[in-house]
Design an enzyme around this catalytic site. Structure first.
Site, mmCIF file in Angstrom:
data_model
loop_
_atom_site.group_PDB
_atom_site.id
_atom_site.type_symbol
_atom_site.label_atom_id
_atom_site.label_comp_id
_atom_site.label_asym_id
_atom_site.label_seq_id
_atom_site.Cartn_x
_atom_site.Cartn_y
_atom_site.Cartn_z
ATOM 1 C CG ASP A 141 -1.805 1.234 1.074
ATOM 2 O OD1 ASP A 141 -2.841 1.161 0.418
ATOM 3 O OD2 ASP A 141 -1.594 2.207 2.141
ATOM 4 C CD GLU A 183 -2.244 2.842 -3.663
ATOM 5 O OE1 GLU A 183 -3.265 3.185 -4.007
ATOM 6 O OE2 GLU A 183 -1.683 2.726 -2.467
#
Ligand code: ARE
Ligand code: CA
Length: 476
Positions: free
Chosen positions: A187, A224
């Site tokens: 993330d 990401e």
């Protein structure tokens, strides 16, 4: 490392957004394994801040690295990983290590841990203010240093150049690896320095041999990094040591299937589009952020709410060899903050599944016929190339995957009707979009491929589905 370690020729993972571990385990056994899914991405598993009203995004606010969330505790997680692996389905964990929670008072986690976020004190890890960057807000995305060293949405920003922070991250990820997972979504990777991530990844332990992975297998990493081409941080900075989620993919396909650009332009998809090299990319039509207006893409992003064109775009995603594919599986929402279906005490309500239809507030795109059949198509097509491209100069296209599969898509207001080259050996095939083979019968359209590889293909403009797909795994 860029290889997902799927079993056999499996080629797709599904994000079971906010699902409980027990439900995922059952889904692996009853559906995902038998239907050829390669893996499941689970929502973040660490202990997160409890936010009143229980929005989904509380799970992106770590308060400790204990494995305990609304999806379940560590023993439920372990049980799920074991059962999914046994069903040939791998598990991938969404890892949130760019930051800890934002300010909240009191700050209490799902496992009961407390913190004093305004002092950057998280005793349950432990992290102290010495482990964080100074407090500043990210506002200028042209400035790569600001993007990496300041705070994303007020979330206190860990400093991954510090040895203590690196060690805590490696300890957490290794603990998950020991439980048998195959890899990680990283993330907010864009908000961490590539040189720090390289070091952290290099220190991770190999995948678990007792969970069935070959000796010396490195964890699959996909990061990401939202890079639409106009900011300071570039996705190519992250491709030396893992894959990157290609956010342009769903944006361009969203535009195309909404009719803003002609499908014929997909002829050279993957090259000349500003997309990452195929082997570096993980792709999707939508994700848990951009299906609800968070992250990038805005109104162009297709979701379950645009069901017909969503299925068409997903069929193209899965039929085309570009990238490693991921399918989104959602719960129904109108308020973009609202969390998953839950009881008044916050306990997540399991999906109820009858004849591939999910109720109790769950959408289960992965159970949609047109989607899971294309997951199978992708497995059958393996690595074979796009061949026999045809288009009508506008929004009707077709192509084959070598001699293994063929797809036609009608994105026009006119019928598609004609003799098209399928590339397949002569024979009778069952269109897996309009039906399936049950017993020995095709419940949908039967397509007859003649000796020269051609077949009569018909997709009326008003058909339920604007797609027809056949492959050598489904003859009739
Ligand atoms: C929530 C509240 C905030 C509050 C904060 C702290 O919404 O108002 O300030 O809590 O209290 C998710 C939600 C956030 C949420 C956060 C923590 O989306 O709304 O904040 O959880 O609870 C950028 C990042 C990218 C990020 C997207 C959402 O680059 O990494 O924003 N995506 C991941 C996850 C999210 C998650 C986080 C990161 C945080 O997938 O689910 O946030 O862990 C341009 C830029 C992009 C930028 C985008 C949106 O397109 O190119 O880089 O994405 O704008 O700003
Ligand atoms: Ca950062």
């Amino acid at each position: 490392q860029k290889h997902p370690y799927y079993v056999d020729d499996r080629g797709t993972m599904v994000h079971l957004f906010e699902w409980k571990f027990q439900d995922i385990a059952r889904e692996c056994e009853e559906f995902l394994g038998p239907m050829g899914f390669g893996g499941v991405q689970v929502s973040p598993i660490h202990e997160n801040l409890i936010i009143p009203g229980r929005p989904w995004y509380e799970r992106y606010q770590p308060i400790s690295m204990k494995i305990h969330s609304r999806s379940g505790n560590v023993s439920e997680f372990q049980d799920m990983v074991r059962r999914c692996n046994a069903a040939d389905v791998r598990i991938y964990v969404d890892v949130v290590v760019n930051h800890m929670t934002g300010d909240a008072n009191p700050a209490r986690g799902v496992d009961g841990s407390t913190a004093e976020p305004s002092l950057k004190s998280y005793p349950a890890v432990p992290f102290t203010s010495a482990d964080f960057h100074r407090t500043c807000a990210i506002s200028n995305y042209q400035n790569a240093t600001e993007v990496r060293d300041c705070e994303l949405s007020g979330l206190h920003d860990l400093d991954q150049s510090k040895e203590h922070v690196r060690a805590a991250i490696v300890e957490y990820m290794d603990r998950i690896t020991d439980l048998g997972v195959a890899g990680f979504r990283i993330d907010a990777a864009k908000h961490m320095w590539p040189q720090d991530l390289r070091i952290i990844y290099s220190r991770l332990k190999n995948l678990s041999v007792s969970a069935g992975f070959p000796r010396n297998s490195r964890p699959f990493i996909y990061q990401e990094v939202i890079d639409l081409g106009n900011e300071g941080v570039k996705k190519a900075e992250y491709t030396d040591f893992g894959r990157v989620i290609e956010f342009n993919f769903g944006i361009v396909l969203g535009n195309m299937f909404r009719g803003l650009e002609p499908l014929k332009d997909l002829k050279n998809w993957g090259n000349g589009w500003g997309l990452l090299p195929s082997g570096d990319a993980l792709v999707m039509i939508d994700n848990h952020d951009n299906q609800r207006g968070h992250g990038a893409g805005g109104a162009t992003i297709l979701t379950y709410k645009d069901a017909r064109i969503y299925k068409m775009a997903t069929a193209f995603e899965l039929a085309h060899p570009y990238g490693t594919t991921r399918i989104m599986s959602s719960y129904s929402f109108t308020d973009p903050s609202v969390g998953p279906p839950a009881d008044s005490d916050g306990t997540i309500i399991s999906p109820k599944i009858t004849n591939n239809v999910c109720t109790n507030g769950w959408i289960c795109e992965h159970r949609w016929h047109q989607i899971y059949q294309m997951v199978i198509f992708r497995n059958v097509a393996k690595r074979s190339p796009v061949e026999n491209w045809w288009d009508n100069g506008n929004n009707q296209i077709s192509f084959s995957r070598g001699r293994l599969g063929f797809i036609a898509i009608n994105g026009e207001t006119e019928d598609l009707r004609g003799n098209l080259t399928t590339g397949l050996p002569a024979g009778k095939y069952c269109d897996v979009i309009s039906g399936e083979v049950r017993g020995n019968k095709c419940t949908g359209k039967t397509i007859e491929v003649t000796e020269n590889g051609k077949a009569f293909i018909e997709i009326p403009a008003n058909a339920d589905d604007g797609v027809l797909a056949i492959h050598i795994g489904r003859t009739s």
